[in-house]
Design a protein around this motif. Structure first.
Motif, PDB file in Angstrom:
ATOM      1  N   ILE A   1       0.875  -1.184   0.000  1.00  0.00           N
ATOM      2  CA  ILE A   1       0.000   0.000   0.000  1.00  0.00           C
ATOM      3  C   ILE A   1       0.906   1.226   0.000  1.00  0.00           C
ATOM      4  N   ILE A   2       0.874   1.999  -1.089  1.00  0.00           N
ATOM      5  CA  ILE A   2       1.747   3.166  -1.190  1.00  0.00           C
ATOM      6  C   ILE A   2       0.900   4.414  -0.996  1.00  0.00           C
ATOM      7  N   GLY A   3       1.157   5.123   0.108  1.00  0.00           N
ATOM      8  CA  GLY A   3       0.316   6.258   0.514  1.00  0.00           C
ATOM      9  C   GLY A   3      -0.626   5.766   1.599  1.00  0.00           C
TER      10      GLY A   3
ATOM     11  N   GLY B   1      -2.796   7.741   3.626  1.00  0.00           N
ATOM     12  CA  GLY B   1      -3.721   8.784   4.086  1.00  0.00           C
ATOM     13  C   GLY B   1      -5.116   8.195   4.252  1.00  0.00           C
ATOM     14  N   VAL B   2      -6.125   9.028   3.981  1.00  0.00           N
ATOM     15  CA  VAL B   2      -7.519   8.617   4.163  1.00  0.00           C
ATOM     16  C   VAL B   2      -7.789   7.319   3.383  1.00  0.00           C
ATOM     17  N   ILE B   3      -7.377   7.315   2.115  1.00  0.00           N
ATOM     18  CA  ILE B   3      -7.738   6.189   1.246  1.00  0.00           C
ATOM     19  C   ILE B   3      -6.771   5.012   1.412  1.00  0.00           C
TER      20      ILE B   3
ATOM     21  N   VAL C   1       2.767  -0.964   4.352  1.00  0.00           N
ATOM     22  CA  VAL C   1       2.408   0.404   3.963  1.00  0.00           C
ATOM     23  C   VAL C   1       3.677   1.232   3.858  1.00  0.00           C
ATOM     24  N   PHE C   2       3.779   2.039   2.785  1.00  0.00           N
ATOM     25  CA  PHE C   2       4.839   3.057   2.762  1.00  0.00           C
ATOM     26  C   PHE C   2       4.206   4.438   2.642  1.00  0.00           C
ATOM     27  N   ASP C   3       4.596   5.319   3.540  1.00  0.00           N
ATOM     28  CA  ASP C   3       4.171   6.722   3.484  1.00  0.00           C
ATOM     29  C   ASP C   3       5.243   7.517   4.232  1.00  0.00           C
ATOM     30  N   PRO C   4       5.824   8.560   3.595  1.00  0.00           N
ATOM     31  CA  PRO C   4       6.909   9.294   4.258  1.00  0.00           C
ATOM     32  C   PRO C   4       6.447  10.124   5.452  1.00  0.00           C
ATOM     33  N   ASP C   5       5.140  10.342   5.579  1.00  0.00           N
ATOM     34  CA  ASP C   5       4.630  11.154   6.697  1.00  0.00           C
ATOM     35  C   ASP C   5       4.873  10.402   8.018  1.00  0.00           C
ATOM     36  N   PRO C   6       5.628  10.994   8.972  1.00  0.00           N
ATOM     37  CA  PRO C   6       5.893  10.290  10.231  1.00  0.00           C
ATOM     38  C   PRO C   6       4.610   9.988  11.024  1.00  0.00           C
TER      39      PRO C   6
ATOM     40  N   THR D   1      10.840   2.157   2.861  1.00  0.00           N
ATOM     41  CA  THR D   1      11.003   2.568   1.454  1.00  0.00           C
ATOM     42  C   THR D   1       9.885   1.924   0.625  1.00  0.00           C
ATOM     43  N   ILE D   2       9.691   2.490  -0.572  1.00  0.00           N
ATOM     44  CA  ILE D   2       8.718   1.887  -1.493  1.00  0.00           C
ATOM     45  C   ILE D   2       9.160   0.474  -1.836  1.00  0.00           C
ATOM     46  N   THR D   3      10.474   0.306  -2.071  1.00  0.00           N
ATOM     47  CA  THR D   3      11.010  -1.010  -2.446  1.00  0.00           C
ATOM     48  C   THR D   3      10.608  -2.060  -1.414  1.00  0.00           C
TER      49      THR D   3
ATOM     50  N   ASP E   1       2.607  14.085 -11.475  1.00  0.00           N
ATOM     51  CA  ASP E   1       4.073  13.935 -11.442  1.00  0.00           C
ATOM     52  C   ASP E   1       4.486  13.014 -10.278  1.00  0.00           C
ATOM     53  N   LEU E   2       3.810  13.158  -9.135  1.00  0.00           N
ATOM     54  CA  LEU E   2       4.130  12.336  -7.957  1.00  0.00           C
ATOM     55  C   LEU E   2       3.784  10.867  -8.252  1.00  0.00           C
ATOM     56  N   LYS E   3       2.631  10.645  -8.841  1.00  0.00           N
ATOM     57  CA  LYS E   3       2.223   9.265  -9.134  1.00  0.00           C
ATOM     58  C   LYS E   3       3.227   8.635 -10.111  1.00  0.00           C
TER      59      LYS E   3
ATOM     60  N   SER F   1      -4.373   2.203  -9.125  1.00  0.00           N
ATOM     61  CA  SER F   1      -4.236   3.570  -8.612  1.00  0.00           C
ATOM     62  C   SER F   1      -5.590   4.043  -8.108  1.00  0.00           C
ATOM     63  N   SER F   2      -5.581   4.683  -6.925  1.00  0.00           N
ATOM     64  CA  SER F   2      -6.837   5.183  -6.350  1.00  0.00           C
ATOM     65  C   SER F   2      -7.274   6.502  -6.979  1.00  0.00           C
ATOM     66  N   THR F   3      -6.544   6.978  -7.982  1.00  0.00           N
ATOM     67  CA  THR F   3      -6.829   8.317  -8.516  1.00  0.00           C
ATOM     68  C   THR F   3      -8.313   8.583  -8.716  1.00  0.00           C
TER      69      THR F   3
ATOM     70  N   PHE G   1     -14.122   4.067  -2.889  1.00  0.00           N
ATOM     71  CA  PHE G   1     -14.983   5.076  -2.259  1.00  0.00           C
ATOM     72  C   PHE G   1     -14.818   5.004  -0.753  1.00  0.00           C
ATOM     73  N   ASN G   2     -14.781   6.155  -0.163  1.00  0.00           N
ATOM     74  CA  ASN G   2     -14.506   6.281   1.262  1.00  0.00           C
ATOM     75  C   ASN G   2     -15.759   5.987   2.084  1.00  0.00           C
ATOM     76  N   PRO G   3     -15.778   5.105   3.072  1.00  0.00           N
ATOM     77  CA  PRO G   3     -14.669   4.324   3.603  1.00  0.00           C
ATOM     78  C   PRO G   3     -14.407   3.043   2.787  1.00  0.00           C
TER      79      PRO G   3
HETATM   80  N1  LIG Z   1     -10.342  11.287  -0.046  1.00  0.00           N
HETATM   81  C1  LIG Z   1     -11.230  10.747  -0.852  1.00  0.00           C
HETATM   82  O1  LIG Z   1     -12.445  10.870  -0.635  1.00  0.00           O
HETATM   83  C2  LIG Z   1     -10.803   9.923  -2.015  1.00  0.00           C
HETATM   84  C3  LIG Z   1      -9.536  10.020  -2.573  1.00  0.00           C
HETATM   85  N2  LIG Z   1      -9.187   9.220  -3.631  1.00  0.00           N
HETATM   86  C4  LIG Z   1      -7.853   9.291  -4.225  1.00  0.00           C
HETATM   87  O2  LIG Z   1      -6.931   8.626  -3.374  1.00  0.00           O
HETATM   88  C5  LIG Z   1      -5.639   9.207  -3.456  1.00  0.00           C
HETATM   89  C6  LIG Z   1      -5.188   9.619  -2.058  1.00  0.00           C
HETATM   90  O3  LIG Z   1      -6.122  10.525  -1.536  1.00  0.00           O
HETATM   91  P1  LIG Z   1      -6.326  10.731   0.043  1.00  0.00           P
HETATM   92  O4  LIG Z   1      -6.031   9.497   0.745  1.00  0.00           O
HETATM   93  O5  LIG Z   1      -7.620  11.391   0.174  1.00  0.00           O
HETATM   94  O6  LIG Z   1      -5.198  11.800   0.343  1.00  0.00           O
HETATM   95  P2  LIG Z   1      -4.417  12.055   1.721  1.00  0.00           P
HETATM   96  O7  LIG Z   1      -3.889  13.416   1.626  1.00  0.00           O
HETATM   97  O8  LIG Z   1      -5.271  11.691   2.876  1.00  0.00           O
HETATM   98  O9  LIG Z   1      -3.237  10.990   1.645  1.00  0.00           O
HETATM   99  C7  LIG Z   1      -2.208  11.028   0.696  1.00  0.00           C
HETATM  100  C8  LIG Z   1      -1.002  10.417   1.338  1.00  0.00           C
HETATM  101  O10 LIG Z   1       0.021  10.241   0.359  1.00  0.00           O
HETATM  102  C9  LIG Z   1       1.235  10.361   1.064  1.00  0.00           C
HETATM  103  N3  LIG Z   1       2.359  10.554   0.130  1.00  0.00           N
HETATM  104  C10 LIG Z   1       2.795  11.669  -0.464  1.00  0.00           C
HETATM  105  N4  LIG Z   1       3.883  11.377  -1.221  1.00  0.00           N
HETATM  106  C11 LIG Z   1       4.111  10.042  -1.104  1.00  0.00           C
HETATM  107  C12 LIG Z   1       5.079   9.140  -1.637  1.00  0.00           C
HETATM  108  N5  LIG Z   1       6.059   9.568  -2.457  1.00  0.00           N
HETATM  109  N6  LIG Z   1       5.015   7.865  -1.298  1.00  0.00           N
HETATM  110  C13 LIG Z   1       4.046   7.402  -0.455  1.00  0.00           C
HETATM  111  N7  LIG Z   1       3.114   8.214   0.088  1.00  0.00           N
HETATM  112  C14 LIG Z   1       3.146   9.521  -0.240  1.00  0.00           C
HETATM  113  C15 LIG Z   1       1.001  11.555   1.975  1.00  0.00           C
HETATM  114  O11 LIG Z   1       1.959  11.599   3.026  1.00  0.00           O
HETATM  115  C16 LIG Z   1      -0.402  11.258   2.464  1.00  0.00           C
HETATM  116  O12 LIG Z   1      -0.408  10.519   3.680  1.00  0.00           O
HETATM  117  C17 LIG Z   1      -5.779  10.367  -4.425  1.00  0.00           C
HETATM  118  O13 LIG Z   1      -5.379   9.948  -5.695  1.00  0.00           O
HETATM  119  C18 LIG Z   1      -7.276  10.670  -4.402  1.00  0.00           C
HETATM  120  O14 LIG Z   1      -7.751  11.250  -5.587  1.00  0.00           O
HETATM  121  C19 LIG Z   1     -10.029   8.255  -4.099  1.00  0.00           C
HETATM  122  C20 LIG Z   1     -11.268   8.086  -3.567  1.00  0.00           C
HETATM  123  C21 LIG Z   1     -11.775   8.955  -2.539  1.00  0.00           C
END
Ligand SMILES: NC(=O)C1=CN([C@@H]2O[C@H](COP(=O)(O)OP(=O)(O)OC[C@H]3O[C@@H](n4cnc5c(N)ncnc54)[C@H](O)[C@@H]3O)[C@@H](O)[C@H]2O)C=CC1
Ligand SMILES: C[N+](C)(C)CC(=O)CC(=O)[O-]
Length: 485
Positions: A7-9, A11-13, A30-35, A71-73, A91-93, A111-113, A137-139
């Motif tokens: 799981i890369i990222g 956050g909420v999703i 899970v990898f996420d750089p946010d401490p 790390t992502i690896t 660009d980040l993706k 991708s969750s985009t 879709f959240n949750p």
């Molecule tokens: N929030 C929502 O309701 C929904 C969001 N999405 C999609 O899900 C994706 C994430 O959105 P959210 O979770 O809402 O955003 P968020 O802001 O809650 O989480 C994004 C996370 O990505 C992390 N991140 C940034 N750079 C990174 C990297 N290089 N490697 C790993 N992690 C990294 C951040 O630290 C952050 O924790 C987006 O593409 C968004 O469009 C999809 C469905 C619903």
């Protein structure tokens, strides 16, 4: 061996995806750089543990192992499936995909985009064929929908296997045949969002009034029938053609500002955020999540009872689970394990443990399985004969807590043509948390009288009774209330 999801990222999703995979028995890295990510993901998973099992009617698989990679690896090495949920920046993706594909070039990457097309995500990728949109879709741990959008460069076999993976974790993969910005569902959300921003900006309604307009009316309809089936009914007996004729002209009237976007400036943000604080600021986000989850569980449970919409997905998922975890095959030489279950949130009482009525429920799951085993199944009941319970004595011996895995065993104390006297143990591991002694009678349902069971049933039942006669009689059998130990 448990499979692994990267799981890369987080956050909420990403947190929601981590919870769904984990609670469905996958190992999750899970990898996420946010401490702060481990705390946030941990809180989402804690909410998911209170919610997701409440949708299932069978035992959940053992939870997978959760780890946070540095790390992502590390997160994607050896993964069977990867889900990217980093912030919505192309660009980040792209950078994230490049790093993933250095170590996992052939692994599916969903991708969750919310809005990018798969062909945009795949640009300059080492292996575009493995990257596709899996928009949740959240949750994520409760809502089944994931929009699956491939491009012409996608590998159809990989897309099929990714859809199967999502079904395995209880999701509904909706295959979007043509890529388009924002897929299908987010185009609707965008339309409603634009309209709502105008209504607030123009001072027509507050955020709270807009939410009431949705949740008191059409929001309830959409959750069970969607748009077109709802409008078909709105056309009355004349149906959809009449509906179109009646409301088609409104399309040219000023019923929408959809084509315009209000200027997105600090003033608008402060207006919306201020009203939202006044409306909901007395709850923390985690509290709001729990309120939302409990409401969703209620809706989804009703849909499940009705085998309709998202409820169908839940029933299918239970059936898949049952197949993957075959029912216990009982050994006649000892008390027979007939049922497995886990303690659901609705089973917990104000004392914080499994409530008394649920022990009877657990026992009837167990005795029903035993009756099916001896041939008194639902087809047999359809012939007008069944077993009815005449008497039950429950002893509470221990405590079961939320999420505990329980099993139910049956020991036959005595059986003859009409009577079936059994002793049920509800076990947590090897410990009996309750025992239930029951007398069941074979009944002619039409006549409303007991009668002898037919040879087809007795031929299965009596050999078990004979084998069990050799077992030590349970100490509690025949006990009455108030008897000294
Ligand atoms: N929030 C929502 O309701 C929904 C969001 N999405 C999609 O899900 C994706 C994430 O959105 P959210 O979770 O809402 O955003 P968020 O802001 O809650 O989480 C994004 C996370 O990505 C992390 N991140 C940034 N750079 C990174 C990297 N290089 N490697 C790993 N992690 C990294 C951040 O630290 C952050 O924790 C987006 O593409 C968004 O469009 C999809 C469905 C619903
Ligand atoms: C607002 N949003 C575009 C991020 C919403 C989604 O993508 C889906 C959702 O969960 O509403």
């Amino acid at each position: 061996m448990a499979r692994k999801a990267g799981i890369i990222g987080g956050g909420v999703i990403g947190g929601g995806w981590a919870a769904r995979f984990l609670l469905n028995g996958w190992d999750v890295a899970v990898f996420d750089p946010d401490p702060e990510a481990p705390r946030k993901v941990g809180e989402v998973i804690a909410n998911a543990r209170r919610a997701l099992p409440a949708l299932s009617d069978g035992p959940m698989p053992p939870e997978g192992k959760l780890s946070f990679a540095s790390t992502i690896t590390e997160a994607v090495e050896g993964a069977d499936y990867i889900q990217e949920s980093v912030s919505e920046r192309l660009d980040l993706k792209h950078r994230v995909f490049a790093q993933i594909q250095q170590v996992a070039p052939g692994t599916p990457i969903g991708s969750s985009t919310s809005g990018f097309k798969p062909s945009e995500l795949q640009q300059n990728a080492a292996n575009p064929a493995t990257i596709f949109v899996a928009h949740p879709f959240n949750p994520v741990y409760l809502l089944p929908l994931a929009e699956i959008v491939p491009s012409a460069k996608s590998d159809p076999a990989l897309i099929d296997s990714a859809k199967e993976t999502l079904r395995e974790i209880g999701m509904f993969p909706l295959h979007i045949r043509k890529e388009i910005d924002a897929h299908i569902a987010d185009r609707f959300l965008e339309a409603v969002w634009r309209e709502a921003l105008w209504l607030v900006k123009d001072g027509i309604a507050t955020t709270e009034e807009i939410d009431e307009a949705i949740r008191m009316g059409f929001g309830l309809r959409w959750g069970q029938m969607g748009l077109f089936e709802t409008y078909r009914i709105a056309g009355g007996e004349a149906g959809m053609k009449h509906f179109m004729a009646q409301f088609g002209p409104c399309l040219t009237w000023p019923w929408t500002k959809l084509m315009d976007v209000p200027e997105f400036n600090d003033e608008l943000v402060d207006l919306i955020a201020g009203q939202s604080d006044a409306q909901s600021g007395h709850h923390s986000i985690r509290e709001l999540e729990r309120i939302r989850d409990q409401n969703l569980i209620g809706f989804l449970r009703v849909l499940k009872e009705r085998n309709w919409g998202a409820g169908k997905v839940l029933l299918d998922h239970d059936a898949r689970r049952r197949q993957a975890m075959p029912a216990p095959s009982p050994d006649h030489a000892q008390p027979m394990e007939m049922a497995r279950m886990h303690v659901l949130p609705g089973w917990i009482d104000y004392n914080g443990h499994m409530t008394e009525s649920r022990y009877l429920f657990a026992a009837s799951e167990t005795s029903d399985a035993f009756l099916r085993h001896i041939g008194a199944d639902i087809a047999y009941v359809g012939t007008g004969f069944s077993y009815y319970t005449a008497e039950t004595h429950i002893m509470h011996l221990g405590e079961a807590k939320l999420g505990d895995a329980l099993s139910g065993t049956v020991q036959v104390i005595h059986a003859d043509e009409k009577r079936l006297h059994i002793f049920i143990r509800i076990l947590k591991g090897d410990e009996a948390v309750a025992t239930l002694e029951q007398m069941l009678l074979h009944v002619d349902m039409k006549a409303g009288k007991t009668c002898a069971a037919p040879p087809a049933i007795l031929d299965r039942l009596l050999p078990i009774a004979k084998a069990h006669a050799a077992l030590p009689k349970p100490e509690a059998a025949g006990r009455h209330v108030g008897q000294k130990k």
